[in-house]
Scaffold this active site. Structure first.
Site, PDB file in Angstrom:
ATOM      1  N   SER A   1       0.834  -1.200   0.000  1.00 16.26           N
ATOM      2  CA  SER A   1       0.000   0.000   0.000  1.00 16.26           C
ATOM      3  C   SER A   1       0.873   1.257   0.000  1.00 16.26           C
ATOM      4  O   SER A   1       1.789   1.364  -0.799  1.00 16.26           O
ATOM      5  CB  SER A   1      -0.965  -0.046   1.191  1.00 16.26           C
TER       6      SER A   1
ATOM      7  N   ASP B   1      -5.254  -4.093  -2.442  1.00 23.82           N
ATOM      8  CA  ASP B   1      -4.272  -3.657  -1.442  1.00 23.82           C
ATOM      9  C   ASP B   1      -3.591  -4.839  -0.744  1.00 23.82           C
ATOM     10  O   ASP B   1      -4.253  -5.710  -0.179  1.00 23.82           O
ATOM     11  CB  ASP B   1      -4.997  -2.792  -0.412  1.00 23.82           C
TER      12      ASP B   1
END
Length: 284
Positions: A47, A163
């Site tokens: 991320s 993610d």
């Protein structure tokens, strides 16, 4: 000691966890390490941690810091790009453009030190590690927050990628796979109690507080915290730095000055232990 063993250099890895706007704290951690003369040999991230890690691996930290410190609320609002039909609230083209302006069509294998980003395969639930290929593609996949930013299509399998924090909140394992002998992990989700207190949940408010969104957010924080703790223990992080970020909302990207300082302070507090661990590892 075996002959010639003293000449073998142990590799230091830095694993940067996810946390959206909290990721600016990673900049402060790296700055404090650099002040101490500690330079990671490999770096991994998921991320926002993948974006910071890529900037470090490409020696673009100054550019990233300038961007982070200059972001205002109007800049965040300008990123809005609603895309319900794309599997998320927001599209990803504006974010991709920003990444493309800095990384163009650069390849991960061209970076100055080994770098890896982790995303999650939404079909089979496995981690998808990017250690080669186009930097921007890897960063977009690694930071595609489920339901918020549209998923990225895996060029190899055709699966949806989201993610990496959903499977590897702090990618210690990937750091090992990149060759690290000693791993410093930076956990942005570790200040859990302060985070839920900031949401209005505390020991003296055990009864229902009437805010379902807060309950959902606290539950998500608990999931990320518990998964991160378990994975770091399983994968054997040697040093864990946990910046005190529970009072900051993860969706707020406008507090870079404060977060960079918190990151610096957290690394400073851990510095004696870091130096001891590194000296012991190098002597082994």
């Amino acid at each position: 000691m075996q002959e010639g063993r003293e000449s073998v250099k142990k590799k230091l890895g830095l694993a940067l966890g996810g946390g959206a706007g909290l990721g600016w704290a990673h900049i402060g951690v790296i700055q404090r390490l650099q002040e101490e003369g500690i330079a990671p040999d490999v770096i991994s991230g998921c991320s926002i941690g993948s974006i910071v890690g890529a900037c470090y691996a490409a020696q673009r930290m100054d550019d990233l810091e300038d961007i982070a410190r200059s972001i205002k609320l109007k800049d965040m609002l300008s990123m809005a790009e609603f895309g319900w039909g794309k599997g998320a609230v927001l599209g990803g083209s504006k974010i991709e453009k920003i990444l493309r302006d800095h990384f163009h069509h650069d390849l991960i294998e061209q970076m100055l030190i080994p770098f890896g980003a982790v995303a999650a395969d939404l079909y089979d639930g496995k981690a998808r590690n990017f250690t080669s290929g186009e930097v921007v593609h890897a960063l977009r996949a690694s930071s595609a927050v489920p339901g918020i930013l549209e998923p990225v299509i895996d060029r190899d399998t055709g699966h949806f990628l989201v993610d990496g924090g959903t499977v590897e909140p702090v990618p210690v394992k990937l750091c090992r796979e990149l060759g690290a002998d000693v791993v410093i992990a930076v956990d942005l989700q570790g200040d859990y109690t302060a985070r839920v207190e900031n949401l209005g949940i505390s020991e003296d408010k055990a009864k229902y507080i009437g805010k379902s969104v807060r309950i959902a957010r606290a539950s998500l924080s608990l999931t990320l915290h518990a998964l991160g703790q378990a994975k770091m223990k399983m994968d054997g992080a040697d040093i864990i730095i946990t910046p005190k970020l529970g009072h900051v909302d993860a969706v707020d990207f406008t507090r870079a000055d404060e977060l960079i300082d918190i990151g610096w302070q957290s690394a400073n507090v851990a510095m004696d232990g870091i130096v001891e661990q590194l000296e012991a590892a190098m002597a082994a």
